[in-house]
Design an enzyme around this catalytic site. Structure first.
Site, PDB file in Angstrom:
ATOM      1  N   ASP A 151     -36.287 -10.492  60.915  1.00 29.68           N
ATOM      2  CA  ASP A 151     -35.325 -10.487  59.752  1.00 29.68           C
ATOM      3  C   ASP A 151     -34.501  -9.169  59.676  1.00 29.68           C
ATOM      4  OD1 ASP A 151     -37.211  -8.852  58.531  1.00 29.68           O
ATOM      5  OD2 ASP A 151     -37.801 -10.116  57.127  1.00 29.68           O
ATOM      6  N   ARG A 152     -34.486  -8.302  60.245  1.00 27.40           N
ATOM      7  CA  ARG A 152     -33.757  -7.150  60.306  1.00 27.40           C
ATOM      8  C   ARG A 152     -32.823  -6.673  61.604  1.00 27.40           C
ATOM      9  NH1 ARG A 152     -36.279  -1.872  58.319  1.00 27.40           N
ATOM     10  NH2 ARG A 152     -37.917  -2.542  59.567  1.00 27.40           N
ATOM     11  N   ASP A 169     -40.561  -8.921  62.813  1.00 28.90           N
ATOM     12  CA  ASP A 169     -40.601 -10.610  62.475  1.00 28.90           C
ATOM     13  C   ASP A 169     -39.145 -10.916  62.769  1.00 28.90           C
ATOM     14  OD1 ASP A 169     -39.651  -9.197  60.032  1.00 28.90           O
ATOM     15  OD2 ASP A 169     -40.590 -10.550  59.154  1.00 28.90           O
ATOM     16  N   SER A 173     -44.233  -7.879  59.588  1.00 31.32           N
ATOM     17  CA  SER A 173     -42.927  -7.187  59.469  1.00 31.32           C
ATOM     18  C   SER A 173     -42.968  -6.086  60.485  1.00 31.32           C
ATOM     19  CB  SER A 173     -42.419  -6.768  58.220  1.00 31.32           C
ATOM     20  OG  SER A 173     -41.106  -6.128  57.964  1.00 31.32           O
ATOM     21  N   HIS A 174     -42.406  -4.596  59.875  1.00 28.80           N
ATOM     22  CA  HIS A 174     -42.252  -3.745  60.749  1.00 28.80           C
ATOM     23  C   HIS A 174     -43.437  -2.658  60.732  1.00 28.80           C
ATOM     24  CE1 HIS A 174     -41.080  -2.570  56.675  1.00 28.80           C
ATOM     25  NE2 HIS A 174     -41.278  -1.314  57.166  1.00 28.80           N
ATOM     26  N   ARG A 182     -49.398  -7.610  51.449  1.00 28.86           N
ATOM     27  CA  ARG A 182     -49.602  -6.948  52.944  1.00 28.86           C
ATOM     28  C   ARG A 182     -51.008  -5.991  52.928  1.00 28.86           C
ATOM     29  NH1 ARG A 182     -44.899  -3.156  53.424  1.00 28.86           N
ATOM     30  NH2 ARG A 182     -43.681  -5.079  52.874  1.00 28.86           N
ATOM     31  N   ASP A 213     -36.546  -6.203  64.269  1.00 27.25           N
ATOM     32  CA  ASP A 213     -37.963  -5.554  63.962  1.00 27.25           C
ATOM     33  C   ASP A 213     -38.976  -6.710  64.061  1.00 27.25           C
ATOM     34  OD1 ASP A 213     -37.200  -7.463  61.896  1.00 27.25           O
ATOM     35  OD2 ASP A 213     -38.116  -6.522  60.358  1.00 27.25           O
ATOM     36  N   SER A 258     -32.045  -1.045  54.750  1.00 27.97           N
ATOM     37  CA  SER A 258     -33.173  -1.179  55.580  1.00 27.97           C
ATOM     38  C   SER A 258     -32.767  -2.253  57.051  1.00 27.97           C
ATOM     39  CB  SER A 258     -34.360  -1.688  55.051  1.00 27.97           C
ATOM     40  OG  SER A 258     -34.182  -2.933  54.516  1.00 27.97           O
ATOM     41  N   HIS A 270     -31.841  -5.605  56.364  1.00 31.90           N
ATOM     42  CA  HIS A 270     -31.911  -6.942  55.889  1.00 31.90           C
ATOM     43  C   HIS A 270     -30.372  -7.423  55.589  1.00 31.90           C
ATOM     44  CE1 HIS A 270     -36.251  -7.764  55.210  1.00 31.90           C
ATOM     45  NE2 HIS A 270     -36.249  -6.355  55.141  1.00 31.90           N
ATOM     46  N   LYS A 276     -45.291 -13.308  53.424  1.00 27.03           N
ATOM     47  CA  LYS A 276     -44.078 -13.569  52.593  1.00 27.03           C
ATOM     48  C   LYS A 276     -43.817 -14.893  51.973  1.00 27.03           C
ATOM     49  CE  LYS A 276     -41.606  -9.826  55.169  1.00 27.03           C
ATOM     50  NZ  LYS A 276     -40.310  -9.463  56.093  1.00 27.03           N
TER      51      LYS A 276
END
Length: 465
Positions: free
Chosen positions: A243-244, A241, A105-106, A17, A239, A324, A326, A115
């Site tokens: 995934d949350r 991408d 991501s966020h 990242r 979020d 978070s 996930h 990832k």
């Protein structure tokens, strides 16, 4: 071929990242792709699925990643602009067992990253650092992998729609925050029978409306407003991408992920009696007794999506989740974190209740803070928490009223009426703090204890509480 060595700061604990065109350049990503492809070859892999989120830098970085992977003789299957969970799904659906999601991501729009999953395992820790070692030592496989495209979107939607059945239709607010979830979520929830109030479902990597991070209450204000102004029962937010998951009740109350996990655990344990449920150190202390009361075995573990996924594979647990947002369903699903699927499972549970909001609000709650971030210089957070841990374990302890000191991940101190947590972030130079108690007075007492302890080991900190 020898590549310029990418900056060390790109190689985080759970992923790659950095800021685009500053440290995360196409040149750096091509080199990292060659290292990923080389590691895949060593592990006996032949192909890697590559997807990307909706960030403006995605196409260029995905192209550089693809070129690097192919340079190691590994084939690339390009699945296009999709949520990260669809990239994970592609590794199963296409039978390649390996994938990379190009995603920030966020994080703010200037960021992007990777990832990485190889042979069914998410790379983290030393495996991430080993990619940089390969580049530094030119320990790279040479070859000429092929490139082809695939569309897994329809298979993903069909898989969820075939698994989830709502007992009654629901009207929901759906906020995708202009993240890539907007490319899939509206169709998914309509196919499940929902009526939607859509917010920011157009994919726009500039994120012009609000930041796509549902763990922050300020990013859920549009959902709260829409629930107030419409007859929607419930709000879901994702979020950047996908995934949350974030969840909001009709009256604007935010149901944080550790309480969501209670609902999911009770549901899963009804079908998997005695099953193990994993959760991270930031979660409420109400969670373990709830899991036991529903016949399950609670296990606290380290924070981090890659670490929880690894623990899930190691233990065979039925479900895992972290504060978070996930959520990892092994029962009926694949064990990877997927905000869209978690949202669908939530609606399946709530649709069977006459009052969805009453079911959420009945979950045990406590007086607590959100995650509080103490920003420091690079390297300082780990040193601060090391000193704090030493003081907590010393005799006499700096926490005189502590019932238990947990050093699994940072420092979690359990008191009679609550807990306090301090852990160094593995992704940014800050200490993450969180406090929970039975009431406001107990919360203030725990915060005061941590304030004294922190001041003793590192005077002059500008504490966020």
């Amino acid at each position: 071929m020898r590549h310029p060595l990418p900056a060390a700061e790109l190689f985080k604990a759970y992923d790659i990242r950095g800021i685009v065109d500053t440290v995360l350049t196409p040149t750096a990503v091509r080199a990292i792709g060659h290292a990923i492809g080389s590691e895949a070859a060593v592990r006996g892999q032949r192909a890697i699925a590559v997807g990307r989120d909706g960030r403006l830098s995605g196409p260029a970085l995905a192209g550089a990643l693809t070129a690097g992977i192919r340079a190691a003789g590994i084939d690339v299957i390009d699945i296009g602009c999709v949520p990260t969970p669809l990239t994970y799904f592609a590794a199963f659906e296409l039978g390649c067992a390996s994938c990379v999601s190009v995603t920030g991501s966020h994080n703010p729009p200037a960021y992007n990253g990777l990832k990485i999953v190889l042979d069914g395992r998410t790379l983290h820790g030393e495996a991430i650092q080993d990619l940089r070692r390969r580049i530094a030592e030119d320990d790279l496989v040479e070859g000429a992998g092929a490139l082809r495209g695939a569309d897994v979107r329809a298979a993903y939607l069909d898989r969820i729609v075939g698994d989830i059945e709502l007992a009654r239709p629901l009207k929901i607010v759906l906020d995708c925050g202009n993240g890539v979830a907007g490319a899939v979520a509206p169709e998914l929830f309509r196919r499940l029978g929902c009526e939607l109030v859509e917010l920011f479902c157009e994919v726009d990597g500039r994120f012009p409306n609000h930041h796509p991070d549902p763990s922050r209450p300020e990013n859920l204000q549009d959902v709260i407003r829409a629930l107030r102004e419409t007859d929607a029962e419930l709000g879901l937010a994702f979020d950047g991408d996908g995934d949350r998951l974030g969840v909001v009740c009709k009256d604007g109350e935010i149901v944080f992920p550790d309480r969501q996990l209670m609902l999911f655990a009770a549901d899963v344990l009804a079908r998997v009696p005695g099953g193990e449920i994993l959760y991270d150190v930031k979660c409420t202390r109400n969670l373990a007794p709830w899991i036991r009361a529903h016949g399950g075995r609670p296990t606290m573990w380290k924070t981090g999506h890659a670490l929880l996924k690894a623990k899930l594979q190691e233990t065979g647990a039925a479900l895992a989740g972290e504060m978070s947002g996930h959520m990892f369903f092994k029962e009926r699903w694949y064990g990877f974190d997927d905000g869209l699927y978690a949202g669908a499972r939530l609606l399946e549970i709530l649709s069977a209740r006459a009052d969805a909001n009453a079911a959420l609000k009945a979950l045990p709650d406590a007086t607590s803070t959100p995650e509080l971030n103490l920003k420091m210089q690079e390297g300082e957070p780990f040193e601060l928490v090391r000193r704090l841990r030493e003081a907590a374990l010393a005799t006499p302890s700096c926490f005189a009223e502590a019932r238990e000191v947990i050093t699994l991940d940072g420092l979690r101190v359990e008191f009679a009426h609550g807990f306090g947590l301090a852990r160094p972030s593995n992704t940014t130079p800050m200490v993450v703090l969180r406090f929970e108690a039975d009431d406001a007075a107990a919360l203030a007492s725990i915060e005061a204890a941590f304030r004294r302890a922190l001041d003793a080991v590192w005077p002059g900190l500008a504490l966020p509480f």
